[in-house]
Design an enzyme around this catalytic site. Structure first.
Site, PDB file in Angstrom:
ATOM      1  N   LYS A  56      28.962 -41.838  34.950  1.00 34.53           N
ATOM      2  CA  LYS A  56      28.622 -40.495  34.474  1.00 34.53           C
ATOM      3  C   LYS A  56      29.825 -39.776  33.872  1.00 34.53           C
ATOM      4  O   LYS A  56      29.670 -38.689  33.369  1.00 34.53           O
ATOM      5  CB  LYS A  56      28.042 -39.665  35.626  1.00 34.53           C
ATOM      6  CG  LYS A  56      26.520 -39.743  35.726  1.00 34.53           C
ATOM      7  CD  LYS A  56      25.986 -38.642  36.608  1.00 34.53           C
ATOM      8  CE  LYS A  56      24.499 -38.412  36.408  1.00 34.53           C
ATOM      9  NZ  LYS A  56      23.980 -37.391  37.309  1.00 34.53           N
ATOM     10  N   SER A  83      23.539 -30.160  36.742  1.00 32.41           N
ATOM     11  CA  SER A  83      25.000 -30.031  36.676  1.00 32.41           C
ATOM     12  C   SER A  83      25.454 -30.041  35.220  1.00 32.41           C
ATOM     13  O   SER A  83      26.359 -29.287  34.844  1.00 32.41           O
ATOM     14  CB  SER A  83      25.663 -31.174  37.443  1.00 32.41           C
ATOM     15  OG  SER A  83      25.280 -31.144  38.796  1.00 32.41           O
ATOM     16  N   HIS A 114      21.248 -28.243  44.723  1.00 29.49           N
ATOM     17  CA  HIS A 114      21.653 -29.176  45.781  1.00 29.49           C
ATOM     18  C   HIS A 114      21.718 -28.460  47.135  1.00 29.49           C
ATOM     19  O   HIS A 114      21.351 -29.025  48.166  1.00 29.49           O
ATOM     20  CB  HIS A 114      23.054 -29.755  45.492  1.00 29.49           C
ATOM     21  CG  HIS A 114      23.142 -30.651  44.293  1.00 29.49           C
ATOM     22  ND1 HIS A 114      23.958 -30.394  43.224  1.00 29.49           N
ATOM     23  CD2 HIS A 114      22.529 -31.829  44.003  1.00 29.49           C
ATOM     24  CE1 HIS A 114      23.856 -31.361  42.330  1.00 29.49           C
ATOM     25  NE2 HIS A 114      22.987 -32.242  42.765  1.00 29.49           N
ATOM     26  N   ARG A 172      13.122 -32.832  40.632  1.00 26.09           N
ATOM     27  CA  ARG A 172      12.865 -31.641  39.815  1.00 26.09           C
ATOM     28  C   ARG A 172      11.520 -31.747  39.114  1.00 26.09           C
ATOM     29  O   ARG A 172      10.497 -31.392  39.665  1.00 26.09           O
ATOM     30  CB  ARG A 172      13.995 -31.414  38.817  1.00 26.09           C
ATOM     31  CG  ARG A 172      15.226 -30.786  39.437  1.00 26.09           C
ATOM     32  CD  ARG A 172      16.398 -30.820  38.509  1.00 26.09           C
ATOM     33  NE  ARG A 172      16.698 -32.193  38.102  1.00 26.09           N
ATOM     34  CZ  ARG A 172      17.597 -32.543  37.217  1.00 26.09           C
ATOM     35  NH1 ARG A 172      18.273 -31.631  36.604  1.00 26.09           N
ATOM     36  NH2 ARG A 172      17.826 -33.809  36.934  1.00 26.09           N
TER      37      ARG A 172
HETATM   38  N1  COA Z   1      18.084 -28.699  41.661  1.00 22.77           N
HETATM   39  C1  COA Z   1      18.589 -28.743  40.425  1.00 22.77           C
HETATM   40  N2  COA Z   1      19.205 -29.806  39.894  1.00 22.77           N
HETATM   41  C2  COA Z   1      19.322 -30.884  40.678  1.00 22.77           C
HETATM   42  C3  COA Z   1      18.830 -30.925  41.969  1.00 22.77           C
HETATM   43  C4  COA Z   1      18.188 -29.772  42.455  1.00 22.77           C
HETATM   44  N3  COA Z   1      17.683 -29.735  43.682  1.00 22.77           N
HETATM   45  N4  COA Z   1      19.077 -32.137  42.491  1.00 22.77           N
HETATM   46  C5  COA Z   1      19.707 -32.825  41.543  1.00 22.77           C
HETATM   47  N5  COA Z   1      19.856 -32.069  40.458  1.00 22.77           N
HETATM   48  C6  COA Z   1      20.478 -32.487  39.208  1.00 22.77           C
HETATM   49  C7  COA Z   1      21.944 -32.514  39.263  1.00 22.77           C
HETATM   50  O1  COA Z   1      22.457 -31.290  38.874  1.00 22.77           O
HETATM   51  C8  COA Z   1      22.298 -33.648  38.328  1.00 22.77           C
HETATM   52  O2  COA Z   1      22.349 -33.194  36.989  1.00 22.77           O
HETATM   53  P1  COA Z   1      23.097 -34.032  35.833  1.00 22.77           P
HETATM   54  O3  COA Z   1      22.343 -35.316  35.630  1.00 22.77           O
HETATM   55  O4  COA Z   1      23.040 -33.122  34.694  1.00 22.77           O
HETATM   56  O5  COA Z   1      24.495 -34.293  36.314  1.00 22.77           O
HETATM   57  C9  COA Z   1      21.137 -34.581  38.460  1.00 22.77           C
HETATM   58  O6  COA Z   1      20.070 -33.803  38.959  1.00 22.77           O
HETATM   59  C10 COA Z   1      21.367 -35.657  39.472  1.00 22.77           C
HETATM   60  O7  COA Z   1      22.668 -35.619  39.955  1.00 22.77           O
HETATM   61  P2  COA Z   1      23.055 -35.721  41.436  1.00 22.77           P
HETATM   62  O8  COA Z   1      22.123 -34.973  42.300  1.00 22.77           O
HETATM   63  O9  COA Z   1      24.487 -35.361  41.538  1.00 22.77           O
HETATM   64  O10 COA Z   1      22.834 -37.232  41.758  1.00 22.77           O
HETATM   65  P3  COA Z   1      22.902 -38.498  40.832  1.00 22.77           P
HETATM   66  O11 COA Z   1      21.546 -38.758  40.269  1.00 22.77           O
HETATM   67  O12 COA Z   1      24.025 -38.417  39.888  1.00 22.77           O
HETATM   68  O13 COA Z   1      23.248 -39.550  41.968  1.00 22.77           O
HETATM   69  C11 COA Z   1      23.304 -41.688  43.016  1.00 22.77           C
HETATM   70  C12 COA Z   1      22.963 -40.860  41.785  1.00 22.77           C
HETATM   71  C13 COA Z   1      24.688 -41.396  43.568  1.00 22.77           C
HETATM   72  C14 COA Z   1      22.295 -41.433  44.115  1.00 22.77           C
HETATM   73  C15 COA Z   1      23.170 -43.166  42.558  1.00 22.77           C
HETATM   74  O14 COA Z   1      23.892 -43.353  41.371  1.00 22.77           O
HETATM   75  C16 COA Z   1      23.672 -44.136  43.600  1.00 22.77           C
HETATM   76  O15 COA Z   1      23.009 -44.357  44.600  1.00 22.77           O
HETATM   77  N6  COA Z   1      24.860 -44.700  43.327  1.00 22.77           N
HETATM   78  C17 COA Z   1      25.509 -45.650  44.219  1.00 22.77           C
HETATM   79  C18 COA Z   1      25.239 -47.116  43.782  1.00 22.77           C
HETATM   80  C19 COA Z   1      23.842 -47.520  44.161  1.00 22.77           C
HETATM   81  O16 COA Z   1      23.520 -47.649  45.328  1.00 22.77           O
HETATM   82  N7  COA Z   1      22.978 -47.689  43.132  1.00 22.77           N
HETATM   83  C20 COA Z   1      21.568 -47.931  43.344  1.00 22.77           C
HETATM   84  C21 COA Z   1      21.189 -49.346  43.568  1.00 22.77           C
HETATM   85  S1  COA Z   1      21.683 -50.450  42.300  1.00 22.77           S
END
Ligand code: COA
Length: 161
Positions: free
Chosen positions: A41, A128, A17, A90
């Protein structure tokens, strides 16, 4: 001012991140790291903990701000005056979810663009979840997370005082 929102669960923030954040600030005047309150989550860290860990980890990255939000990312982005949503990509496994999310967000707010940055190869295999798993089983995770996150994980799993 070109503002972007980088949303995520950040449970916890990883070096992946942080790499995306450092690259995003080169493209935008300001990047708002937006910690999502709930994503089905079942996060290990509370919203406040995730926000604090992220704040500490990004304190030296100029033009960033950490905020939390609930509800839709597009609504939060609009409230912030953002023109773009940043997401890290990724491998192929991320594509389908990210594609759906980007299209849904585009439908919800056609004025917002999603900008994908390819994750640096060093971090392309971490997440994560795998970091939490490894930390729980005593692996050395120091190359994948900032020091404050490593300490917080050790405290969570009672590995260190
Ligand atoms: N390098 C390594 N790993 C990475 C990374 C990177 N550059 N970027 C992301 N990741 C990993 C994270 O570690 C995480 O791992 P996990 O799944 O094991 O926890 C995963 O990729 C993604 O997590 P994160 O980056 O924290 O984001 P997320 O995918 O959990 O976030 C939201 C999702 C918040 C964007 C999404 O749920 C959202 O927009 N929610 C609000 C409601 C909404 O608007 N929904 C959409 C319309 S209905």
């Amino acid at each position: 001012m070109r503002i972007a929102v980088y949303p995520g669960t950040f449970d916890p923030v990883t070096n992946g991140h942080l790499d995306i954040t450092r690259r995003a600030v080169k493209l935008f005047d300001k990047v708002i790291l937006a910690v999502a309150q709930d994503n089905n989550k079942n996060p290990l860290f509370s919203l406040q903990e995730r926000q604090e860990l992220l704040k500490e980890a990004t304190k030296d990255i100029e033009n960033t701000e950490v905020r939390s939000f609930s509800g839709l990312t597009v609504h939060f982005a609009r409230e912030c005056g953002a023109k773009a949503i940043i997401r890290g990509m990724r491998a192929l496994t991320d594509f389908e979810f990210e594609f759906q999310l980007a299209l849904m967000n585009k439908k919800l707010d056609p004025t917002l663009e999603t900008v994908f940055l390819m994750t640096k190869s060093d971090f392309s295999y971490i997440s994560s979840s795998t970091i939490k798993w490894a930390a729980r089983l005593d692996a050395n995770i120091s190359e994948f997370v900032p020091q404050n996150v490593e300490n917080a994980l050790m405290r969570k799993y009672n590995k260190l005082v």
